[in-house]
Design a protein around this motif. Structure first.
Motif, short mmCIF file in Angstrom:
data_model
loop_
_atom_site.label_atom_id
_atom_site.label_comp_id
_atom_site.label_asym_id
_atom_site.label_seq_id
_atom_site.Cartn_x
_atom_site.Cartn_y
_atom_site.Cartn_z
N ALA A 107 35.06 24.40 46.28
CA ALA A 107 35.57 25.55 45.54
C ALA A 107 36.70 25.15 44.60
O ALA A 107 37.49 24.26 44.90
N PRO A 108 36.80 25.85 43.46
CA PRO A 108 37.89 25.59 42.51
C PRO A 108 39.17 26.31 42.93
O PRO A 108 39.18 27.14 43.87
N GLU A 109 40.25 26.03 42.21
CA GLU A 109 41.54 26.65 42.51
C GLU A 109 41.46 28.18 42.40
O GLU A 109 42.15 28.89 43.14
N TYR A 110 40.65 28.67 41.50
CA TYR A 110 40.46 30.12 41.35
C TYR A 110 40.14 30.75 42.70
O TYR A 110 40.70 31.79 43.09
N PHE A 111 39.21 30.14 43.45
CA PHE A 111 38.83 30.63 44.77
C PHE A 111 39.99 30.53 45.74
O PHE A 111 40.25 31.45 46.53
N GLU A 112 40.71 29.40 45.70
CA GLU A 112 41.81 29.20 46.65
C GLU A 112 42.92 30.24 46.43
O GLU A 112 43.54 30.69 47.39
N ILE A 113 43.18 30.60 45.18
CA ILE A 113 44.24 31.55 44.90
C ILE A 113 43.84 32.98 45.28
O ILE A 113 44.61 33.72 45.89
#
Length: 307
Positions: A107-113
């Motif tokens: 997953a990209p940072e978008y998902f993590e945030i």
């Protein structure tokens, strides 16, 4: 029946590659689909040829033409692949309250945030005995690892920003769009394209390629932008904006989140015609009936519904 030494040297990926070459008649296309080098495909093909004592595929003006031996082997190898998928699908009941399980999500940072905090809050509040490992995106998307089940779920931006791939299933989680973010106040007026291109831009590397959907859209218009800096994250990209004329194309949902820490960073709509995007969940079709994988997908859907 004991397997002979030549057969024992084959692995599951060799059989997948056999079927993909049979389907596409091209080593180059198979290498692109699997995100591996052509030399890797050629090495697997050599093992297959040694095992079956046959050329299997012959270079011709029509591509990699199958031999008679290949025509006979293909339905049998497809049967093996199908049976392997069925073995995965015949999964025992999954109990997240009792089973200590670890899931890997690409997953990209978008998902993590946005999604990961809600997902973990739900898991912890329910007392589930599971752990989530996030695999950081790389430049080459790991299609083969997803098909093989080494990655339980992958989160990609869509639609059309990744290839359709045999053996994968996709579901859209939600839709978002970009904003033009800059130092200053919010502005409800769409940013004119010429004004956008006169400005220098910050490129956030959570987009794993050298260009992103903005650049793809600009290319379709016969235009391009100037990148002044590349940042390691959305947050570090935003830190470059105060006191400058730099511009950052930022997802709306991310802007809403970081606005709390950076109230002086304003946003305005992007130029007319720039497309929005989706957040898509991708998994191996072989895990369609896996109780653990079904549970994980349900948790992501629930987390996204609360965002």
């Amino acid at each position: 029946m004991l397997l002979n030494n030549r057969v024992r040297k084959l692995d599951f990926q060799d059989l997948v590659i056999f079927q993909l070459i049979y389907k596409h008649r091209s080593v180059t296309e198979v290498a692109e689909q699997l995100s591996v080098s052509q030399s890797t495909i050629s090495y697997c093909l050599k093992r297959l040829r040694d095992c079956f004592d046959d050329e299997l595929f012959i270079n011709s003006r029509l591509g990699m033409s199958p031999t008679q031996r290949t025509e006979a082997l293909s339905p049998r190898i497809q049967s093996i692949l199908n049976q392997m998928a069925e073995c995965v699908q015949e999964d025992a009941a999954f109990n997240p309250n009792a089973d200590t399980s670890s899931f890997t999500i690409y997953a990209p940072e978008y998902f993590e945030i946005l999604v990961m905090p809600e997902l973990m809050k739900n898991i912890l509040e329910a007392g589930y005995r599971v752990s989530i490992n996030i695999k950081k995106p790389e430049k080459d998307l790991p299609y083969a690892d997803i098909v093989g089940g080494q990655i339980d779920l992958a989160i990609f931006f869509g639609p059309g920003f990744y290839r359709t791939y045999p053996g994968l299933t996709t579901q859209t989680l939600f839709r978002d769009h970009l904003l033009a973010v800059q130092d200053g106040e919010d502005d409800p007026r769409p940013l004119p394209l010429d004004d956008m291109l006169e400005r220098r831009h910050v490129f956030p590397t959570p987009w794993i390629s050298d260009s992103n959907m903005v650049d793809g859209w600009l290319l379709s218009q016969g235009r391009h932008r100037t990148i002044a800096a590349r940042a390691n994250s959305y947050y570090s990209a935003i830190e470059l904006l105060p006191g400058t004329d730099l511009l950052l194309m930022l997802p709306r949902r991310i802007h809403e989140r970081v606005k709390r820490q950076q109230p002086n960073i304003g946003a305005r709509p992007v130029p007319d015609g720039m497309p929005d995007f989706t957040l898509d969940m991708v998994w191996s079709a072989a895990l369609a009936n896996s109780q653990a994988n079904i549970w994980l997908r349900q948790q992501l859907i629930r987390a996204c519904a609360n965002i």
